[in-house]
Motif scaffolding. Structure first.
Motif, PDB file in Angstrom:
ATOM      1  N   PHE A 196      -6.569  14.122  55.556  1.00  0.00           N
ATOM      2  CA  PHE A 196      -5.903  13.482  56.682  1.00  0.00           C
ATOM      3  C   PHE A 196      -6.566  13.842  58.065  1.00  0.00           C
ATOM      4  CE2 PHE A 196      -2.937  14.043  60.538  1.00  0.00           C
ATOM      5  CZ  PHE A 196      -2.706  13.046  60.495  1.00  0.00           C
ATOM      6  N   GLU A 197      -7.114  12.803  58.852  1.00  0.00           N
ATOM      7  CA  GLU A 197      -7.955  12.886  60.122  1.00  0.00           C
ATOM      8  C   GLU A 197      -7.541  12.289  61.185  1.00  0.00           C
ATOM      9  OE1 GLU A 197     -11.887  11.551  58.676  1.00  0.00           O
ATOM     10  OE2 GLU A 197     -12.279  13.093  57.347  1.00  0.00           O
ATOM     11  N   GLY A 198      -6.060  12.396  61.214  1.00  0.00           N
ATOM     12  CA  GLY A 198      -5.382  11.697  62.349  1.00  0.00           C
ATOM     13  C   GLY A 198      -4.809  10.809  62.527  1.00  0.00           C
ATOM     14  N   VAL A 202      -5.255   4.197  56.072  1.00  0.00           N
ATOM     15  CA  VAL A 202      -6.682   4.608  55.641  1.00  0.00           C
ATOM     16  C   VAL A 202      -6.827   3.657  54.448  1.00  0.00           C
ATOM     17  CG1 VAL A 202      -6.580   7.078  55.900  1.00  0.00           C
ATOM     18  CG2 VAL A 202      -5.485   6.350  53.864  1.00  0.00           C
ATOM     19  N   ILE A 203      -8.002   3.635  53.954  1.00  0.00           N
ATOM     20  CA  ILE A 203      -8.379   2.792  52.809  1.00  0.00           C
ATOM     21  C   ILE A 203      -8.441   3.649  51.446  1.00  0.00           C
ATOM     22  CG2 ILE A 203     -10.216   1.103  51.888  1.00  0.00           C
ATOM     23  CD1 ILE A 203     -10.588   0.272  54.870  1.00  0.00           C
ATOM     24  N   LYS A 243       2.711   3.448  48.927  1.00  0.00           N
ATOM     25  CA  LYS A 243       2.427   3.889  50.343  1.00  0.00           C
ATOM     26  C   LYS A 243       1.713   5.071  50.306  1.00  0.00           C
ATOM     27  CE  LYS A 243       7.126   6.194  50.667  1.00  0.00           C
ATOM     28  NZ  LYS A 243       8.346   6.240  51.491  1.00  0.00           N
ATOM     29  N   THR A 244       1.189   5.172  51.580  1.00  0.00           N
ATOM     30  CA  THR A 244       0.495   6.446  52.075  1.00  0.00           C
ATOM     31  C   THR A 244       1.436   7.444  52.688  1.00  0.00           C
ATOM     32  OG1 THR A 244      -1.547   5.206  52.454  1.00  0.00           O
ATOM     33  CG2 THR A 244      -1.474   7.669  53.306  1.00  0.00           C
ATOM     34  N   LEU A 250      -3.761  16.740  53.965  1.00  0.00           N
ATOM     35  CA  LEU A 250      -3.940  15.775  52.826  1.00  0.00           C
ATOM     36  C   LEU A 250      -3.102  14.385  53.030  1.00  0.00           C
ATOM     37  CD1 LEU A 250      -4.511  18.054  50.036  1.00  0.00           C
ATOM     38  CD2 LEU A 250      -6.254  17.297  51.259  1.00  0.00           C
ATOM     39  N   LEU A 251      -3.750  13.515  52.267  1.00  0.00           N
ATOM     40  CA  LEU A 251      -2.879  12.220  52.345  1.00  0.00           C
ATOM     41  C   LEU A 251      -2.914  11.820  50.842  1.00  0.00           C
ATOM     42  CD1 LEU A 251      -4.279  10.148  55.141  1.00  0.00           C
ATOM     43  CD2 LEU A 251      -2.198  11.129  54.968  1.00  0.00           C
ATOM     44  N   HIS A 252      -1.817  11.254  50.407  1.00  0.00           N
ATOM     45  CA  HIS A 252      -1.700  10.777  48.983  1.00  0.00           C
ATOM     46  C   HIS A 252      -1.079   9.409  48.908  1.00  0.00           C
ATOM     47  CE1 HIS A 252      -2.254  14.865  47.600  1.00  0.00           C
ATOM     48  NE2 HIS A 252      -1.221  15.364  48.547  1.00  0.00           N
ATOM     49  N   LEU A 253      -1.227   8.802  47.766  1.00  0.00           N
ATOM     50  CA  LEU A 253      -0.743   7.599  47.454  1.00  0.00           C
ATOM     51  C   LEU A 253       0.582   7.913  46.675  1.00  0.00           C
ATOM     52  CD1 LEU A 253      -3.298   5.161  46.134  1.00  0.00           C
ATOM     53  CD2 LEU A 253      -1.867   4.526  47.805  1.00  0.00           C
ATOM     54  N   GLN A 254       1.912   7.180  47.121  1.00  0.00           N
ATOM     55  CA  GLN A 254       2.988   7.505  46.368  1.00  0.00           C
ATOM     56  C   GLN A 254       3.834   6.132  46.153  1.00  0.00           C
ATOM     57  OE1 GLN A 254       6.945   8.236  48.631  1.00  0.00           O
ATOM     58  NE2 GLN A 254       6.287  10.429  48.277  1.00  0.00           N
ATOM     59  N   THR A 255       4.597   6.094  45.107  1.00  0.00           N
ATOM     60  CA  THR A 255       5.538   5.160  44.555  1.00  0.00           C
ATOM     61  C   THR A 255       6.756   5.719  44.233  1.00  0.00           C
ATOM     62  OG1 THR A 255       3.686   3.837  43.774  1.00  0.00           O
ATOM     63  CG2 THR A 255       5.916   3.205  43.030  1.00  0.00           C
TER      64      THR A 255
END
Length: 386
Positions: A196-198, A202-203, A243-244, A250-255
């Protein structure tokens, strides 16, 4: 209850070597603690029990429970200002964060390379490989570490679990295994990781999207199989869009995935056997990747990538929106609630030593150096609170 007294009693339970768990659910301002009356070790038989369950990564090993009938449960409210002083002090040990050894880096890179080779040979399509990092001479108490985790990770399930015959574990996990309230079951797939950078806008790379879809497909199919050969409509299991989400740094993809349970499908044992461990912590196909992990990781995972949480606790829910109604209690119903979480972003404490467990999903497109860097990002979550 005054918060200081709440934690003093936890320390007393710990000093007397009696089992306990203290935890806070995601986005909640309520702390809950469960004290077992003696040091007996209770083993889960069929997940029909009621209490707080603590289960290992390897489902063939025993899961333990603090049974509600042998424990006292107390709740306490708090807000973020209650631990602000703790947060400031935690930065004094920031030098711990970057103490990775070159030998550990090379070892993990080789571990990942070997996993990619196994994928190329057709052994499995994904495997989650982890490493365990030892930090010595940690002088911070587990209760103090728990407070710091509360402060830093408000959207995670934060816990401290102790049994004198098993050990002490803490963590701040972003991943739900399942939530059940009455006949409503909800779960999630969580995969893909970047720093996570603010911004959460993100892509995601194709590798990360593929990894996420593998987890989602596995969960949906596992839920169907756990219910036997019954026929259901196509929308019986509902699946959200990806969704992110943010978890600490950290960032993750979630369903999100949900379904309604019928009276004959409310037993959790077949559902848990089908879901755990998910491809997010194990791989796919499950049994092949699990066997590879157990044979090739040079340490036992124990409760890392296992699951824990409330099992069949009673929750009182009001049907009457008018809370001032003096007859409100007549409109209250009790539902059985199970809130279970995957044991990620966790650590094990032994005396003044801490074992930190971190890992990542490996597919045919994985880059070994990037996978090492991902585990470094994840380890910062725990190391920064020591």
């Amino acid at each position: 209850m005054v918060l200081d007294q709440f934690f003093e009693q936890i320390k007393k339970q710990y000093d007397e070597k009696l089992p306990f768990v203290v935890y806070r659910k995601p986005n909640s301002s309520e702390l809950k603690r469960m004290f077992q009356h003696d040091d007996a070790l209770h083993v889960v038989v069929d997940f029909s029990e009621s209490g707080f369950v603590f289960a290992p990564f390897d489902s063939l090993q025993e899961a333990y429970i603090l049974p509600i009938e042998h424990a006292d449960v107390i709740c306490a409210k708090f807000d973020k200002n209650d631990f602000s002083e703790t947060e400031i002090r935690s930065h004094e040990t920031s030098d711990i964060v970057n103490n990775n050894k070159e030998s550990e880096k090379l070892s993990h890179i080789k571990h990942v390379e070997k996993g990619i080779e196994a994928i190329a040979k057709g052994s499995f399509s994904k495997v989650v490989l982890s490493r365990r990092e030892l930090i010595e001479n940690v002088g911070t108490s587990p209760i103090e570490i728990f407070k710091r985790l509360l402060q830093r990770y408000p959207t995670a399930f934060v816990y401290c679990w102790y049994h004198p015959k098993v050990g002490l574990w803490l963590g701040a996990t972003p991943e739900t295994l399942l939530n059940v309230r009455g006949d409503q079951l909800k779960t999630m797939s969580l995969a893909g990781t970047q720093a996570f950078e603010g911004s959460a806008d993100v892509i995601w790379k194709d590798k990360e999207k593929e990894e996420q879809q593998i987890v989602t497909d596995f969960i949906v199919e596992s839920l169907r199989e756990s219910l036997g050969n019954r026929q259901f409509s196509s929308d019986f299991i509902k699946v959200s869009e990806q969704k992110t989400v943010r978890a600490g740094n950290l960032l993750h993809l979630q369903t999100e995935i949900s379904m309604r349970l019928s009276p004959e499908t409310r037993g959790l044992k077949p559902i848990l056997e089908a879901l755990h461990p998910t491809p997010a912590v194990c791989g796919f196909p499950k049994e092949k990747s699990k066997s590879y992990i157990i044979e090739n990781e040079d340490y036992p995972r124990e409760f890392y990538a296992g699951f824990m949480g409330e099992l069949h606790l009673k929750e009182s829910i009001s049907r009457n929106p008018n809370r001032r109604n003096v007859e409100n209690n007549a409109y209250r119903v009790q539902k059985s609630v199970s809130d279970l979480y995957v044991n990620l972003r966790c650590m094990q404490m032994k005396d003044h030593q801490v074992f930190i467990y971190v890992g990542g999903g490996i597919t045919k497109d994985s880059d070994p150096v990037s996978e090492w860097e991902e585990t470094v990002h994840k380890s910062k979550i725990i190391k920064s609170v020591l």
